[in-house]
Design a protein around this motif. Structure first.
Motif, PDB file in Angstrom:
ATOM      1  N   ALA A   1      -0.855   8.395  -7.584  1.00 22.61           N
ATOM      2  CA  ALA A   1      -1.984   7.983  -6.738  1.00 22.61           C
ATOM      3  C   ALA A   1      -1.706   6.682  -6.003  1.00 22.61           C
ATOM      4  CB  ALA A   1      -3.253   7.839  -7.578  1.00 22.61           C
ATOM      5  N   CYS A   2      -0.905   5.809  -6.586  1.00 22.11           N
ATOM      6  CA  CYS A   2      -0.682   4.484  -5.996  1.00 22.11           C
ATOM      7  C   CYS A   2       0.583   4.413  -5.147  1.00 22.11           C
ATOM      8  CB  CYS A   2      -0.633   3.427  -7.097  1.00 22.11           C
ATOM      9  SG  CYS A   2       0.831   3.556  -8.159  1.00 22.11           S
ATOM     10  N   GLU A   3       1.222   5.532  -4.868  1.00 22.67           N
ATOM     11  CA  GLU A   3       2.463   5.510  -4.089  1.00 22.67           C
ATOM     12  C   GLU A   3       2.244   4.819  -2.744  1.00 22.67           C
ATOM     13  OE1 GLU A   3       6.131   8.465  -2.782  1.00 22.67           O
ATOM     14  OE2 GLU A   3       4.209   9.320  -3.401  1.00 22.67           O
ATOM     15  N   THR A   4       3.077   3.834  -2.452  1.00 25.05           N
ATOM     16  CA  THR A   4       2.907   2.986  -1.269  1.00 25.05           C
ATOM     17  C   THR A   4       4.238   2.850  -0.536  1.00 25.05           C
ATOM     18  OG1 THR A   4       1.166   1.737  -2.400  1.00 25.05           O
ATOM     19  CG2 THR A   4       2.160   0.713  -0.468  1.00 25.05           C
ATOM     20  N   THR A   5       4.192   2.886   0.774  1.00 27.79           N
ATOM     21  CA  THR A   5       5.400   2.765   1.585  1.00 27.79           C
ATOM     22  C   THR A   5       5.937   1.342   1.550  1.00 27.79           C
ATOM     23  OG1 THR A   5       4.691   4.534   3.065  1.00 27.79           O
ATOM     24  CG2 THR A   5       6.342   3.005   3.916  1.00 27.79           C
ATOM     25  N   VAL A   6       7.248   1.213   1.347  1.00 28.05           N
ATOM     26  CA  VAL A   6       7.932  -0.086   1.337  1.00 28.05           C
ATOM     27  C   VAL A   6       8.553  -0.320   2.708  1.00 28.05           C
ATOM     28  CG1 VAL A   6       9.766  -1.463   0.291  1.00 28.05           C
ATOM     29  CG2 VAL A   6       8.407   0.100  -1.125  1.00 28.05           C
ATOM     30  N   ILE A   7       8.199  -1.429   3.334  1.00 28.29           N
ATOM     31  CA  ILE A   7       8.735  -1.761   4.654  1.00 28.29           C
ATOM     32  C   ILE A   7       9.963  -2.659   4.534  1.00 28.29           C
ATOM     33  CG2 ILE A   7       8.222  -2.907   6.850  1.00 28.29           C
ATOM     34  CD1 ILE A   7       5.311  -2.063   6.482  1.00 28.29           C
TER      35      ILE A   7
END
Length: 324
Positions: A280-286
């Protein structure tokens, strides 16, 4: 949990499916009338917002059923509260908030044979997959493992279907022979396994011994992997997270999770399990390199570091930039 993705549903029915498993049927209503629920694919799960916290459960019914979601909930010996609440306190007619479905365990778009392996309550997503594949005319077999016949949910229904084999610990006297199962399948077979951590570890090890391509070995966990890195380590350092959308910079301290630091700073971060297993917390890394401590991403995905699970993972350096 991001409030924008919450849905309002009502518990339509709770049914015993085995000695320690109940199914919960959820339906939505709008202006007093039955409403259509968002679509889902086999392998999907939803979050239930219970009074004791947020818990994730896989959907087990047919994706063609737009009027309902059905989850199955086992009652383990060491429940964290969610399963016990569902079994003892949740009643038909209760209103609940849930998340929209998400899928971290999808079926691969391929035409070859499929072998499904379920352990205990891991039958929940596997049952959905099995029925969907059969309805599509696909070649599929299922190995269903459980402690006993009495604890195997949906056993009578599945036992009437071709291609289903059972393995009950109290009858077999030992674990299933996963090496033999994997070795006997055609080379083009995709394998899917869901169950307790020891079974998943044995499944991965059998796949490696049989030289099964990693892209053909699929699994979903209900608890962190046995070899998952500790969420908090003594040598964890301070690092800064920059939120690209808002321009906010947040400092994460030793012993503090990245998720908690973001929530304390008022960031609108999605989350559910806080264990690195639900996605649920998967977030894109820039920018920056994550210190991955989750049990969701594959080794290749972790090496690419394009996304991270912010509930358990940290940073290997001093700075991360996230798409938040």
């Amino acid at each position: 949990m991001n409030s924008k993705s919450r849905l309002q549903v009502r518990v339509h029915e709770i049914r015993p499916e085995s000695d320690n498993v109940v199914s919960v049927e959820l339906r939505a209503f709008e202006n007093g009338q039955a409403a259509t629920l968002p679509p889902f694919t086999p392998g999907s799960h939803i979050d239930l917002h219970l009074p004791i916290g947020i818990r994730s459960y896989s959907l087990t019914n047919s994706p063609a059923e737009a009027h309902r979601y059905v989850v199955a909930v086992g009652l383990p010996d060491a429940s964290r509260g969610g399963s016990a609440y569902v079994h003892r306190d949740l009643k038909a007619g209760a209103d609940l908030e849930i998340s929209a479905p998400r899928n971290m365990f999808p079926l691969v778009d391929a035409d070859g044979p499929v072998t499904l392996i379920a352990g205990g309550i891991g039958i929940t997503p596997i049952r959905c997959m099995f029925n969907a594949l059969r309805e599509a005319g696909r070649e599929v077999t299922l190995l269903y493992c459980a402690r006993s016949r009495q604890t195997a949910a949906f056993a009578d229904e599945l036992g009437a279907q071709p291609g289903v084999t059972f393995h009950f610990d109290n009858e077999a006297g030992g674990p299933p022979d996963l090496d033999r199962l994997l070795a006997s399948a055609p080379p083009s077979t995709h394998f899917y396994c869901c169950g307790p951590s020891p079974m998943l570890s044995a499944y991965e090890q059998a796949g490696a011994r049989q030289s099964i391509a990693t892209e053909h070995i699929h699994l979903e966990r209900f608890s962190p992997a046995e070899d998952a890195p500790a969420v908090s380590k003594e040598d964890d350092g301070v690092f800064t997270v920059e939120l690209a959308r808002s321009g906010t910079a947040v400092q994460v301290l030793p012993g503090q999770s990245l998720l908690d630091a973001l929530l304390d700073a008022g960031a609108d971060a999605s989350y559910s399990c806080r264990e690195g297993i639900c996605g649920a917390c998967e977030t894109t890394v820039i920018e920056g390199t994550p210190d991955h401590r989750d049990s969701v991403l594959s080794d290749a995905e972790k090496a690419a570091s394009k996304t991270m699970m912010i509930c358990v993972s940290r940073c290997t350096g001093k700075r991360l930039v996230l798409d938040l």
